[in-house]
Scaffold this motif. Structure first.
Motif, PDB file in Angstrom:
ATOM      1  N   LYS A  52       0.708  -1.315  -0.002  1.00  0.00           N
ATOM      2  CA  LYS A  52       0.002  -0.109  -0.206  1.00  0.00           C
ATOM      3  C   LYS A  52       0.795   1.251  -0.126  1.00  0.00           C
ATOM      4  N   THR A  53       2.010   1.407   0.643  1.00  0.00           N
ATOM      5  CA  THR A  53       2.792   2.345   0.900  1.00  0.00           C
ATOM      6  C   THR A  53       3.547   2.717  -0.526  1.00  0.00           C
ATOM      7  N   THR A  54       3.954   1.615  -1.148  1.00  0.00           N
ATOM      8  CA  THR A  54       4.684   1.694  -2.419  1.00  0.00           C
ATOM      9  C   THR A  54       3.968   2.174  -3.387  1.00  0.00           C
ATOM     10  N   ALA A  55       2.456   1.713  -3.491  1.00  0.00           N
ATOM     11  CA  ALA A  55       1.479   2.288  -4.382  1.00  0.00           C
ATOM     12  C   ALA A  55       1.337   3.903  -4.127  1.00  0.00           C
ATOM     13  N   LEU A  56       1.335   4.361  -2.865  1.00  0.00           N
ATOM     14  CA  LEU A  56       0.929   5.743  -2.581  1.00  0.00           C
ATOM     15  C   LEU A  56       2.387   6.519  -3.192  1.00  0.00           C
ATOM     16  N   ARG A  57       3.385   5.655  -3.036  1.00  0.00           N
ATOM     17  CA  ARG A  57       4.907   6.703  -3.346  1.00  0.00           C
ATOM     18  C   ARG A  57       4.972   6.648  -4.918  1.00  0.00           C
ATOM     19  N   VAL A  58       4.196   5.621  -5.767  1.00  0.00           N
ATOM     20  CA  VAL A  58       4.215   5.665  -7.040  1.00  0.00           C
ATOM     21  C   VAL A  58       3.408   6.875  -7.582  1.00  0.00           C
ATOM     22  N   LEU A  59       2.069   6.879  -6.874  1.00  0.00           N
ATOM     23  CA  LEU A  59       1.082   7.844  -7.223  1.00  0.00           C
ATOM     24  C   LEU A  59       1.906   9.423  -7.030  1.00  0.00           C
ATOM     25  N   ALA A  60       2.556   9.359  -5.874  1.00  0.00           N
ATOM     26  CA  ALA A  60       3.321  10.935  -5.538  1.00  0.00           C
ATOM     27  C   ALA A  60       4.490  11.167  -6.406  1.00  0.00           C
ATOM     28  N   GLY A  61       4.956   9.931  -7.268  1.00  0.00           N
ATOM     29  CA  GLY A  61       6.090  10.112  -8.107  1.00  0.00           C
ATOM     30  C   GLY A  61       7.735   9.727  -7.434  1.00  0.00           C
ATOM     31  N   PHE A  62       7.233   9.394  -6.076  1.00  0.00           N
ATOM     32  CA  PHE A  62       8.482   8.987  -5.397  1.00  0.00           C
ATOM     33  C   PHE A  62       9.000   7.773  -5.725  1.00  0.00           C
ATOM     34  N   GLU A  63       8.446   6.988  -6.253  1.00  0.00           N
ATOM     35  CA  GLU A  63       8.868   5.571  -6.774  1.00  0.00           C
ATOM     36  C   GLU A  63       8.332   5.369  -8.423  1.00  0.00           C
ATOM     37  N   ARG A  64       9.198   5.150  -8.964  1.00  0.00           N
ATOM     38  CA  ARG A  64       8.604   4.729 -10.624  1.00  0.00           C
ATOM     39  C   ARG A  64       8.413   3.187 -10.715  1.00  0.00           C
ATOM     40  N   PRO A  65       7.168   2.947 -11.026  1.00  0.00           N
ATOM     41  CA  PRO A  65       6.923   1.501 -11.268  1.00  0.00           C
ATOM     42  C   PRO A  65       7.604   0.733 -12.419  1.00  0.00           C
ATOM     43  N   ASP A  66       7.808  -0.566 -12.103  1.00  0.00           N
ATOM     44  CA  ASP A  66       8.636  -1.270 -13.457  1.00  0.00           C
ATOM     45  C   ASP A  66       7.909  -1.421 -14.530  1.00  0.00           C
ATOM     46  N   GLU A  75      -4.476  11.214 -18.397  1.00  0.00           N
ATOM     47  CA  GLU A  75      -3.022  11.177 -18.756  1.00  0.00           C
ATOM     48  C   GLU A  75      -2.256  10.545 -17.888  1.00  0.00           C
ATOM     49  N   ASP A  76      -1.332   9.729 -18.418  1.00  0.00           N
ATOM     50  CA  ASP A  76      -0.510   8.869 -17.541  1.00  0.00           C
ATOM     51  C   ASP A  76       0.865   9.833 -17.032  1.00  0.00           C
ATOM     52  N   ILE A  77       0.993   9.925 -15.855  1.00  0.00           N
ATOM     53  CA  ILE A  77       1.700  10.779 -15.083  1.00  0.00           C
ATOM     54  C   ILE A  77       2.932  10.023 -14.575  1.00  0.00           C
ATOM     55  N   VAL A  78       3.115   8.816 -15.147  1.00  0.00           N
ATOM     56  CA  VAL A  78       4.348   8.006 -14.462  1.00  0.00           C
ATOM     57  C   VAL A  78       5.640   8.845 -15.052  1.00  0.00           C
ATOM     58  N   PRO A  79       5.841   9.381 -16.203  1.00  0.00           N
ATOM     59  CA  PRO A  79       6.978  10.230 -16.646  1.00  0.00           C
ATOM     60  C   PRO A  79       7.252  11.582 -16.236  1.00  0.00           C
ATOM     61  N   VAL A  80       6.019  11.783 -15.314  1.00  0.00           N
ATOM     62  CA  VAL A  80       6.083  13.344 -14.921  1.00  0.00           C
ATOM     63  C   VAL A  80       6.787  13.384 -13.580  1.00  0.00           C
ATOM     64  N   PRO A  81       8.020  14.166 -13.346  1.00  0.00           N
ATOM     65  CA  PRO A  81       8.646  14.307 -11.991  1.00  0.00           C
ATOM     66  C   PRO A  81       7.706  14.469 -10.886  1.00  0.00           C
ATOM     67  N   ALA A  82       8.010  14.162  -9.900  1.00  0.00           N
ATOM     68  CA  ALA A  82       7.093  14.399  -8.455  1.00  0.00           C
ATOM     69  C   ALA A  82       6.676  15.887  -8.362  1.00  0.00           C
ATOM     70  N   ASN A  83       7.673  16.679  -8.543  1.00  0.00           N
ATOM     71  CA  ASN A  83       7.590  18.142  -8.350  1.00  0.00           C
ATOM     72  C   ASN A  83       6.588  18.810  -9.437  1.00  0.00           C
ATOM     73  N   ARG A  84       6.334  18.226 -10.557  1.00  0.00           N
ATOM     74  CA  ARG A  84       5.212  18.752 -11.514  1.00  0.00           C
ATOM     75  C   ARG A  84       4.199  18.044 -11.593  1.00  0.00           C
ATOM     76  N   ARG A  85       3.795  17.267 -10.858  1.00  0.00           N
ATOM     77  CA  ARG A  85       2.517  16.624 -10.595  1.00  0.00           C
ATOM     78  C   ARG A  85       1.667  17.350  -9.981  1.00  0.00           C
ATOM     79  N   ASP A  86       0.489  17.324 -10.164  1.00  0.00           N
ATOM     80  CA  ASP A  86      -0.519  17.976  -9.484  1.00  0.00           C
ATOM     81  C   ASP A  86      -1.097  17.298  -8.421  1.00  0.00           C
ATOM     82  N   THR A  87      -0.286  16.903  -7.700  1.00  0.00           N
ATOM     83  CA  THR A  87      -0.706  16.188  -6.407  1.00  0.00           C
ATOM     84  C   THR A  87      -0.049  16.612  -5.104  1.00  0.00           C
ATOM     85  N   ALA A  88      -0.537  16.313  -3.962  1.00  0.00           N
ATOM     86  CA  ALA A  88       0.026  17.134  -2.768  1.00  0.00           C
ATOM     87  C   ALA A  88      -0.050  15.646  -1.796  1.00  0.00           C
TER      88      ALA A  88
END
Length: 367
Positions: A52-66, A75-88
């Motif tokens: 569950k925490t890994t999933a959240l970190r992937v959403l935040a951009g702190f982990e990149r999925p394999d 929009e696929d946000i996997v390539p978007v850096p954490a600081n440029r995602r519209d997330t908090a």
């Protein structure tokens, strides 16, 4: 425009598609698929190491999925850096800057985005009022309680009006009374702002009381995603049945025609689309019957025996040994439990309602 004048937002739609993430030989996410509706609060719940925490970190951009995609409004946000995602994200440890006041902590992200000072101050004041901290803007983190610091962290996350709010066990460091108050406040704000929210917690009570739906994870996979009521009353797998709340597993026998005999009663079987390993309605054989503690009726006199009691306010939980040695738990009104002390012989019968089955497994007790 004030915070409360902000137009109601429908929230962003979120989809997780085939997410996989491994750390060496350890698989954290194993093909996770999940949909979160716009404006929904979804809780990720499961045992330690479930992903569950890994999933959240992937959403935040702190982990990149394999492998896999994270789609935010398509929009696929996997390539978007954490600081440029519209997330908090709000963390368990608050993560406030100790040298900044509460107001400056809230306004920090706005300052990084070059928002004018006057607008930053106004926005910070509005958000502090929204989270119940009006008049606390000039205080430093060490001058605030744990609950107040977490409110500041929440206000900081909301300052940038993110499309997706991520909460990483934000209440686990707080005492019980503050946790209850703050989870009600978080839910109120989430509903008021209409922001799509994903909330990771190990606390079942928090998940079931706050979330629109709860996603139960195990071994990097999704076991079931449903409303709290459905999870509790209609678990889709044996794991969910044992993980959510307390479940007794009592030996019984399927007798055909969709009926099972258990504890001297004959009850209908509820088949959940073959999701549990259930004996079919027309089948027979030894089974384990799944019974919640509140579904057992206890009366004095009989061949079972009370071995322990615990007080839970209006109800008390009895621990009982059945004649075959099965250990079960039963919830009874506290006033009725007064005469059912340890050592008392009792009778135990299930309420007349449909039950779930798990086929041909050894008898156990309560999970």
């Amino acid at each position: 425009m004030t915070v409360t004048d902000t137009p109601t937002r429908t929230g962003a739609a979120l989809q997780l598609r085939g997410l996989r993430r491994s750390f060496g030989s350890a698989v954290a996410l194993d093909g996770l698929d999940l949909d979160v509706a716009p404006g929904e609060l979804l809780a990720l719940l499961g045992p330690s190491g479930c992903g569950k925490t890994t999933a959240l970190r992937v959403l935040a951009g702190f982990e990149r999925p394999d492998e896999g995609q994270v789609l935010l409004d398509g929009e696929d946000i996997v390539p978007v850096p954490a600081n440029r995602r519209d997330t908090a994200m709000v963390f368990q440890s608050y993560s406030l800057f100790p040298h900044l006041t509460a107001a400056d902590n809230v306004a920090f992200g706005l300052r990084m985005r070059k928002v004018r000072a006057a607008e930053r101050r106004a926005r910070a004041a509005e958000l502090l009022e929204l989270v119940g901290l009006a008049g606390h803007g000039d205080r430093f983190p060490h001058q605030l309680s744990g609950g107040q610091q977490q409110r500041v962290a929440l206000a900081r996350a909301l300052a940038l009006r993110p499309r997706l709010l991520l909460l990483d066990e934000p209440l686990s460091a707080l005492d019980a009374r503050v946790r209850v108050t703050l989870r009600e406040e978080i839910r109120r704000l989430q509903l008021e702002l209409g922001i799509t929210t994903v909330f990771v917690t190990h606390d079942q009570e928090e998940a079931l009381s706050m979330a629109d739906r709860v996603a139960v994870m195990n071994g990097g996979r999704l076991e079931q995603c449903a409303t709290p009521t459905e999870l509790y009353e209609r678990p889709a797998t044996d794991f969910v049945a044992g993980f959510i709340g307390t479940m007794n597993r009592v030996p019984g026998r399927a007798v055909g025609d969709g009926l099972v005999e258990v504890l001297g009663a004959r009850l209908p079987v509820e088949v959940l689309g073959a999701r549990l390993p259930v004996e079919g309605p027309g089948g027979t054989g030894d089974v384990r019957v799944l019974l919640r503690p509140e579904a057992l009726e206890v009366t004095a006199g009989g061949s079972a025996r009370v071995t322990g009691t615990s007080f839970h306010g209006p109800t008390s939980r009895l621990r009982i040994i059945l004649p075959d040695g099965t250990d079960v738990k039963a919830d009874v009104p506290t006033h009725a439990a007064a005469g059912l002390t340890p050592g008392t012989d009792v009778s135990v019968r299930p309420q007349q309602r449909p039950v779930l089955l798990v086929s041909s497994a050894p008898t156990g007790g309560a999970a």
